[in-house]
Design an enzyme around this catalytic site. Structure first.
Site, PDB file in Angstrom:
ATOM      1  N   GLY A   9       0.832  -1.197   0.000  1.00  0.00           N
ATOM      2  CA  GLY A   9       0.000   0.000   0.000  1.00  0.00           C
ATOM      3  C   GLY A   9       0.864   1.243   0.000  1.00  0.00           C
ATOM      4  N   CYS A  10       0.343   2.302   0.561  1.00  0.00           N
ATOM      5  CA  CYS A  10       1.052   3.579   0.617  1.00  0.00           C
ATOM      6  C   CYS A  10       2.401   3.410   1.313  1.00  0.00           C
ATOM      7  CB  CYS A  10       0.193   4.586   1.377  1.00  0.00           C
ATOM      8  SG  CYS A  10       1.033   6.134   1.724  1.00  0.00           S
ATOM      9  N   PHE A  11       3.453   3.905   0.683  1.00  0.00           N
ATOM     10  CA  PHE A  11       4.780   3.704   1.285  1.00  0.00           C
ATOM     11  C   PHE A  11       4.966   4.472   2.578  1.00  0.00           C
ATOM     12  CE2 PHE A  11       6.585   6.218  -2.624  1.00  0.00           C
ATOM     13  CZ  PHE A  11       6.004   7.409  -2.208  1.00  0.00           C
TER      14      PHE A  11
END
Length: 175
Positions: A9-11
């Site tokens: 997902g979002c880093f």
């Protein structure tokens, strides 16, 4: 010392989790998986059309935190059963993926971890690939949550992940 690249997902979220793990020396947000290096930037990757994935490169001391634990933390703090989506983040750039740097030692451990989860009845969709060109994300993405602790998205998504880390992996929490 080992290095593994993880996409969950979002880093910003994955970075924050692994910055909190004892034995992790460095976490770097970046992009991997696309063919055109010129498109390895936030604006283009967010379009979902470049083939790149938001990932973090995790450099860790495996005498303090073994790869098995790194992987257990990774799988516990994101949803490895949903393709191209983590919560409200939708698109191929958010897919669950592990890029290994050592096929002989890391790949069997990754496979064992995924098989263990499948044996528990989970339909794991996490991709596993050998590492290739890693593109470091823009400076403003590095150490994002520590620099932006009141950012709304981060406030909604990261604290529950850190809570799970604290609860399930207390002995591996830094500080």
């Amino acid at each position: 010392m080992q290095t593994i690249i993880l996409g969950g997902g979002c880093f910003w979220c994955t970075e924050s989790v692994f910055q909190s793990v004892k034995g992790v020396q460095k976490v770097t947000s970046g992009y991997m998986g696309g063919e055109d290096a010129n498109l390895a930037n936030y604006k283009d990757v967010c379009s979902g059309t470049t083939g790149h994935i938001e990932v973090v490169r995790v450099d860790f001391d495996d005498t303090i935190v073994p790869l098995e634990v790194v992987l257990d933390i990774f799988f516990a703090t994101h949803d490895p059963t949903t393709r191209d989506r983590q919560g409200n983040d939708i698109g191929s750039q958010y897919r669950s993926v592990v890029f290994y740097t050592d096929e002989e030692t890391q790949k069997p451990t990754i496979d064992r971890t995924i098989n263990k989860l499948r044996d528990m009845g989970l339909d794991i969709v996490t991709e596993v690939h050998p590492v290739h060109e890693f593109h470091v994300a823009e400076d403003y993405h590095q150490d994002y949550f520590n620099k932006n602790p009141t950012q709304g998205y981060c406030q909604a998504v990261i604290p529950p992940k850190l809570g799970k880390l604290r609860k399930e992996f207390k002995q591996y929490m830094a500080k």
